[in-house]
Every structure is written in C-alpha cells, then in structure tokens.
Design a protein around this motif. Structure first.
Motif, PDB file in Angstrom:
ATOM      1  N   GLY A 233     -17.590  60.750   9.525  1.00 12.59           N
ATOM      2  CA  GLY A 233     -17.921  60.843  11.121  1.00 12.59           C
ATOM      3  C   GLY A 233     -18.026  59.511  11.618  1.00 12.59           C
ATOM      4  N   TYR A 234     -18.655  59.693  12.992  1.00 19.92           N
ATOM      5  CA  TYR A 234     -18.544  58.400  13.726  1.00 19.92           C
ATOM      6  C   TYR A 234     -19.983  57.861  13.924  1.00 19.92           C
ATOM      7  CZ  TYR A 234     -17.641  55.341  17.969  1.00 19.92           C
ATOM      8  OH  TYR A 234     -17.579  54.308  18.999  1.00 19.92           O
ATOM      9  N   PRO A 235     -20.242  56.688  13.206  1.00 20.91           N
ATOM     10  CA  PRO A 235     -21.715  56.285  13.292  1.00 20.91           C
ATOM     11  C   PRO A 235     -22.083  55.638  14.698  1.00 20.91           C
ATOM     12  CG  PRO A 235     -20.807  55.696  11.129  1.00 20.91           C
ATOM     13  CD  PRO A 235     -19.460  56.132  12.252  1.00 20.91           C
ATOM     14  N   MET A 236     -23.398  55.820  15.258  1.00 19.91           N
ATOM     15  CA  MET A 236     -23.601  55.035  16.443  1.00 19.91           C
ATOM     16  C   MET A 236     -25.135  54.484  16.160  1.00 19.91           C
ATOM     17  SD  MET A 236     -22.447  57.840  19.373  1.00 19.91           S
ATOM     18  CE  MET A 236     -23.537  59.204  18.616  1.00 19.91           C
ATOM     19  N   ALA A 258     -12.395  50.545  10.789  1.00 15.52           N
ATOM     20  CA  ALA A 258     -11.940  49.688  12.106  1.00 15.52           C
ATOM     21  C   ALA A 258     -13.009  49.523  13.045  1.00 15.52           C
ATOM     22  CB  ALA A 258     -10.669  50.495  12.362  1.00 15.52           C
ATOM     23  N   PRO A 259     -12.895  48.540  13.748  1.00 17.28           N
ATOM     24  CA  PRO A 259     -14.293  48.381  14.779  1.00 17.28           C
ATOM     25  C   PRO A 259     -14.406  49.444  15.776  1.00 17.28           C
ATOM     26  CG  PRO A 259     -12.697  46.548  14.444  1.00 17.28           C
ATOM     27  CD  PRO A 259     -11.879  47.280  13.821  1.00 17.28           C
ATOM     28  N   GLU A 260     -13.051  50.456  16.030  1.00 12.95           N
ATOM     29  CA  GLU A 260     -13.101  51.596  16.882  1.00 12.95           C
ATOM     30  C   GLU A 260     -13.772  52.858  16.281  1.00 12.95           C
ATOM     31  OE1 GLU A 260      -9.025  51.428  15.275  1.00 12.95           O
ATOM     32  OE2 GLU A 260     -10.300  49.860  15.896  1.00 12.95           O
ATOM     33  N   SER A 261     -14.135  52.660  14.899  1.00 15.84           N
ATOM     34  CA  SER A 261     -14.699  53.789  14.061  1.00 15.84           C
ATOM     35  C   SER A 261     -16.121  53.998  14.004  1.00 15.84           C
ATOM     36  CB  SER A 261     -13.974  53.955  12.657  1.00 15.84           C
ATOM     37  OG  SER A 261     -14.667  52.870  11.952  1.00 15.84           O
ATOM     38  N   PHE A 262     -16.741  53.151  14.693  1.00 19.15           N
ATOM     39  CA  PHE A 262     -18.206  53.199  14.791  1.00 19.15           C
ATOM     40  C   PHE A 262     -18.720  52.231  16.136  1.00 19.15           C
ATOM     41  CE2 PHE A 262     -17.542  49.403  12.488  1.00 19.15           C
ATOM     42  CZ  PHE A 262     -18.586  48.299  12.817  1.00 19.15           C
ATOM     43  N   GLU A 263     -19.846  52.330  16.347  1.00 17.22           N
ATOM     44  CA  GLU A 263     -20.382  51.551  17.699  1.00 17.22           C
ATOM     45  C   GLU A 263     -21.765  51.043  17.226  1.00 17.22           C
ATOM     46  OE1 GLU A 263     -21.658  54.589  21.053  1.00 17.22           O
ATOM     47  OE2 GLU A 263     -19.727  54.394  20.621  1.00 17.22           O
ATOM     48  N   PHE A 264     -22.352  50.005  17.900  1.00 16.37           N
ATOM     49  CA  PHE A 264     -23.639  49.595  18.175  1.00 16.37           C
ATOM     50  C   PHE A 264     -24.148  50.085  19.464  1.00 16.37           C
ATOM     51  CE2 PHE A 264     -21.595  46.402  15.334  1.00 16.37           C
ATOM     52  CZ  PHE A 264     -22.631  46.476  14.365  1.00 16.37           C
ATOM     53  N   GLN A 265     -25.500  50.379  19.432  1.00 13.94           N
ATOM     54  CA  GLN A 265     -26.071  50.563  20.550  1.00 13.94           C
ATOM     55  C   GLN A 265     -27.460  49.770  20.878  1.00 13.94           C
ATOM     56  OE1 GLN A 265     -26.535  54.957  21.080  1.00 13.94           O
ATOM     57  NE2 GLN A 265     -24.400  55.397  20.979  1.00 13.94           N
ATOM     58  N   MET A 266     -27.433  49.556  22.100  1.00 13.79           N
ATOM     59  CA  MET A 266     -28.865  48.683  22.224  1.00 13.79           C
ATOM     60  C   MET A 266     -29.396  49.249  23.558  1.00 13.79           C
ATOM     61  SD  MET A 266     -28.515  44.855  21.105  1.00 13.79           S
ATOM     62  CE  MET A 266     -27.573  44.535  19.684  1.00 13.79           C
ATOM     63  N   LEU A 267     -30.659  48.968  23.926  1.00 15.97           N
ATOM     64  CA  LEU A 267     -31.337  49.416  25.121  1.00 15.97           C
ATOM     65  C   LEU A 267     -30.879  48.630  26.169  1.00 15.97           C
ATOM     66  CD1 LEU A 267     -34.820  50.559  23.774  1.00 15.97           C
ATOM     67  CD2 LEU A 267     -32.761  52.133  24.392  1.00 15.97           C
ATOM     68  N   HIS A 268     -30.855  48.958  27.466  1.00 16.63           N
ATOM     69  CA  HIS A 268     -30.795  48.379  28.674  1.00 16.63           C
ATOM     70  C   HIS A 268     -31.761  47.256  28.842  1.00 16.63           C
ATOM     71  CE1 HIS A 268     -29.591  47.071  32.749  1.00 16.63           C
ATOM     72  NE2 HIS A 268     -30.640  47.731  33.350  1.00 16.63           N
ATOM     73  N   GLN A 284     -17.365  47.912  19.028  1.00 12.56           N
ATOM     74  CA  GLN A 284     -17.944  48.808  20.361  1.00 12.56           C
ATOM     75  C   GLN A 284     -19.426  48.536  20.407  1.00 12.56           C
ATOM     76  OE1 GLN A 284     -14.960  50.156  21.439  1.00 12.56           O
ATOM     77  NE2 GLN A 284     -15.142  52.179  20.582  1.00 12.56           N
ATOM     78  N   MET A 285     -19.790  48.421  21.543  1.00 12.70           N
ATOM     79  CA  MET A 285     -21.131  48.002  21.923  1.00 12.70           C
ATOM     80  C   MET A 285     -21.531  48.929  23.288  1.00 12.70           C
ATOM     81  SD  MET A 285     -24.082  46.291  21.613  1.00 12.70           S
ATOM     82  CE  MET A 285     -25.176  47.408  22.310  1.00 12.70           C
ATOM     83  N   ARG A 286     -22.408  49.826  22.938  1.00 12.96           N
ATOM     84  CA  ARG A 286     -22.909  50.726  24.089  1.00 12.96           C
ATOM     85  C   ARG A 286     -24.181  50.459  24.328  1.00 12.96           C
ATOM     86  NH1 ARG A 286     -20.264  55.384  25.512  1.00 12.96           N
ATOM     87  NH2 ARG A 286     -19.177  55.451  23.589  1.00 12.96           N
ATOM     88  N   VAL A 287     -24.571  50.541  25.849  1.00 11.14           N
ATOM     89  CA  VAL A 287     -25.991  50.339  26.365  1.00 11.14           C
ATOM     90  C   VAL A 287     -26.589  51.581  26.683  1.00 11.14           C
ATOM     91  CG1 VAL A 287     -27.277  48.847  27.790  1.00 11.14           C
ATOM     92  CG2 VAL A 287     -24.967  47.770  26.830  1.00 11.14           C
ATOM     93  N   TYR A 288     -27.721  51.738  26.347  1.00  9.88           N
ATOM     94  CA  TYR A 288     -28.286  53.067  26.933  1.00  9.88           C
ATOM     95  C   TYR A 288     -29.417  52.617  28.014  1.00  9.88           C
ATOM     96  CZ  TYR A 288     -31.505  57.219  26.054  1.00  9.88           C
ATOM     97  OH  TYR A 288     -32.375  58.207  26.358  1.00  9.88           O
ATOM     98  N   VAL A 289     -29.052  53.329  29.199  1.00  9.65           N
ATOM     99  CA  VAL A 289     -29.294  53.178  30.333  1.00  9.65           C
ATOM    100  C   VAL A 289     -30.161  54.494  30.813  1.00  9.65           C
ATOM    101  CG1 VAL A 289     -28.650  52.530  32.951  1.00  9.65           C
ATOM    102  CG2 VAL A 289     -27.524  51.641  31.096  1.00  9.65           C
ATOM    103  N   PRO A 290     -31.447  54.164  31.187  1.00  7.73           N
ATOM    104  CA  PRO A 290     -32.281  55.448  31.849  1.00  7.73           C
ATOM    105  C   PRO A 290     -32.446  54.924  33.088  1.00  7.73           C
ATOM    106  CG  PRO A 290     -33.613  53.810  30.774  1.00  7.73           C
ATOM    107  CD  PRO A 290     -32.355  53.304  30.536  1.00  7.73           C
ATOM    108  N   TYR A 291     -32.368  56.116  33.911  1.00  3.43           N
ATOM    109  CA  TYR A 291     -32.741  56.160  35.323  1.00  3.43           C
ATOM    110  C   TYR A 291     -33.453  57.289  35.919  1.00  3.43           C
ATOM    111  CZ  TYR A 291     -29.708  59.938  37.026  1.00  3.43           C
ATOM    112  OH  TYR A 291     -28.756  61.045  37.233  1.00  3.43           O
ATOM    113  N   GLY A 292     -33.952  57.234  36.982  1.00  6.63           N
ATOM    114  CA  GLY A 292     -34.955  58.076  37.462  1.00  6.63           C
ATOM    115  C   GLY A 292     -36.369  57.697  37.890  1.00  6.63           C
ATOM    116  N   ASP A 293     -37.099  58.636  38.497  1.00 11.08           N
ATOM    117  CA  ASP A 293     -38.530  58.215  38.694  1.00 11.08           C
ATOM    118  C   ASP A 293     -39.494  58.209  37.609  1.00 11.08           C
ATOM    119  OD1 ASP A 293     -37.949  57.654  41.298  1.00 11.08           O
ATOM    120  OD2 ASP A 293     -38.084  59.751  42.082  1.00 11.08           O
ATOM    121  N   GLU A 294     -39.129  59.282  36.737  1.00 11.79           N
ATOM    122  CA  GLU A 294     -40.034  59.372  35.607  1.00 11.79           C
ATOM    123  C   GLU A 294     -39.774  58.359  34.374  1.00 11.79           C
ATOM    124  OE1 GLU A 294     -42.459  61.789  35.521  1.00 11.79           O
ATOM    125  OE2 GLU A 294     -41.763  62.018  37.522  1.00 11.79           O
TER     126      GLU A 294
END
Length: 321
Positions: A233-236, A258-268, A284-294
């Motif tokens: 699979g594709y680990p995140m 390969a670098p494109e076969s998995f990614e790192f994720q961190m919070l905004h 691959q570096m993905r940022v978790y961005v929440p938005y909204g009033d809650e």
C-alpha cells in the motif's frame, strides 16, 4: 487508576483531554479575545476561502495538504448535511484554484461530523454523506481520507471505508498505534492501492483497548510502520517525532521504496521548519489543515498530543488577549 500513579506528562494529557469535553471552559475560551495569530498557528481559518489561502501558501512551498472541516458535535441529520455541504463547497473552491489535481490538496473526513453517531441510522447517514464528498473529490481529481476517532468507532469506520472503496479505491484509512488491534489492522490494509495514515492517537481510551504508556505506543508505531512499509500500500506517516521520522526513512530505504510511494504528514503549525526540510529533500510532505468555527475540541486534543504546545497557547492568551 489513582492520580498518584500517573507521571506528570500522562496527568497533563488526561487533563487536557478532559478540557476538550468541558463545555463551560470551551464557552469561556471562545469568548476570550484570542487574536488571529494565536489560533491560526493551528487552525486554517473559519471559511473555505481561509482554508484556500493557507493551502495555497503550503503548496507554494512544495508541501501537500489535507483539509479537515471541524464539526464533530453533530446532533441531528441537518447538521450532518451542513457538514457535507461545507466539504462540497471546499472541494469546489480548491478545484477552481487548481489545487486538487493529482491529490495535491485532498480532504479528511470525520464520520461523526457526517452523522455516524445519529442512532440506528447513523452509519447509513454518514456513508451517504461521505459518498457525496468522495464523488465531488473524484470530479476534482483528488482524494479523501477517513479520520479515525475513539475506539468505539473503529469497526464502523472501517466498514464505511470498505463500502467507499468499492467505488473509490483511493479512499484513505487512518489507524492509531495506541490501540492493541492496530498491528492486525495494518496487515489487513497493507494491500496494493490502499492509502493508510498511521498516527499515535489523540482520544482518551481505556487500558482494556489501548496502551497507556507512551513508550509502548511508540513501539507499536514502529511495528505498524514496518508492516506498512513492507506491504503493497501507500503509507502516510503522521508524526512529528524526529526519532520516528528517522526510523521511517531507514525502513523505507530497506524496503526500497521510492520517495513518491509514501508520505510524511504533520499538523498545521507544528514543526514547520521540519516540514520544509522534508519537502526540500524530495520527500512527500503533507500538512493537515483544519478550518471552521468548531476549533476548541481539536485544539485541546492537539495540546494533549504534545503538551509543549500548551505553552504557546497560554502565552498567546496572556500577551494578545
């Protein structure tokens, strides 16, 4: 367990998790004059346009993004519909800006916000709302990941995942290393095309289902990480821990990924310099961005995950309020 048996870090974490469910404290803080530069270190604004602005800035610095609309306390079907519609608007805005193609910016969903907790029909309601969002994501050329919540929702969420993957096999799953069951769940989901985000977990859980000790959670994370890296699979990999990032890099090399076969994720708002370093290295570096009033419950759980963040928040209240 007696409070005297808890170490300071565990006690702080449990206190913060309790605060996340304290409506009186929530009301007081939401009325406090907290300025934008405090909250927006962690929150991507209140509207879809705010989230778009944050996502654009992140993409411009070679980072990927997943956006979460904050709205877990859904108590009736109309609120679930409103959350669905918020995601449809968000995907439209992101698509029009050209950010969604190839999954550059995707969305993360909490099924509780889509109606999962609404009695006997909750799972059906959440599934149908999630279907609408997945179709909109497919039309926009991007993907969806189902967030995981407390342990009572694990099996229902995985059932919804199974149903959604019949039509959209790219729907991502989230697994939490603090649960005893997660190693087996990793084995079950480490198949070709399966996107799996591995995190430690942020909800208070009983010791009957989850490791109470941080070191055991970390060890479980490494075992799960190894399973995912050796799978098809594709680990995140959702972690801010430098040691776990290093271990992940070593295991990826060992598995000849390969670098494109998995990614790192961190919070905004967490370790932005490390995010930039990983992105610049070709990862691959993905940022978790929440938005909204809650934002309140989300922010308290982030404090619980990493209590050092509490200092920043309290300093902001003292100096900006």
């Amino acid at each position: 367990m007696d409070l005297a048996d808890l170490n300071p870090a565990t006690l702080m974490r449990q206190t913060l998790l309790g605060m996340s469910r304290n409506d009186t404290l929530r009301d007081a803080l939401e009325r406090a004059p907290i300025t934008r530069d405090v909250v927006t270190r962690f929150i991507g604004g209140a509207t879809a346009q705010d989230a778009l602005a944050v996502a654009t800035e992140l993409v411009d610095t070679r980072r990927l993004v997943t956006v979460d609309y904050l709205g877990e306390d859904t108590v009736d079907p109309q609120m679930a519909t409103d959350t669905r519609d918020a995601y449809l608007e968000l995907l439209s805005v992101l698509s029009e800006a050209g950010l969604t193609q190839g999954g550059t910016v995707e969305v993360s969903l909490k099924l509780s916000a889509l109606g999962q907790a609404l009695g006997r029909d909750g799972n059906k309601i959440a599934l149908e709302n999630a279907r609408a969002i997945c179709q909109a994501a497919a039309n926009a050329g991007t993907t969806v990941t189902l967030d995981m919540e407390d342990h009572t929702t694990t099996d229902p969420t995985l059932l919804v995942l199974h149903e959604l993957r019949k039509d959209w096999p790219w729907v991502g799953a989230v697994l939490q290393s603090y649960l005893y069951r997660t190693e087996q769940d990793c084995r079950d989901l480490a198949y070709e095309g399966s996107r799996v985000r591995l995190c430690k977990g942020a909800y208070k859980q009983p010791e009957s289902v989850a490791y109470p000790d941080k070191q055991d959670v970390d060890r479980s994370y490494v075992r799960c990480l190894k399973i995912l890296m050796e799978g098809e699979g594709y680990p995140m990999l959702a972690t801010h821990d430098p040691r776990l990032i290093e271990i992940a890099t070593v295991l990826a090399d060992k598995a000849q990924r390969a670098p494109e076969s998995f990614e790192f994720q961190m919070l905004h708002g967490i370790r932005p310099d490390e995010q930039l370093r990983l992105a610049a290295s070709g990862a691959q570096m993905r940022v978790y961005v929440p938005y909204g009033d809650e934002w309140y419950g989300y922010l308290m759980r982030r404090m619980a995950e990493r209590p050092a963040n509490l200092g920043f928040f309290l300093r902001g209240l003292a100096t900006k309020g």
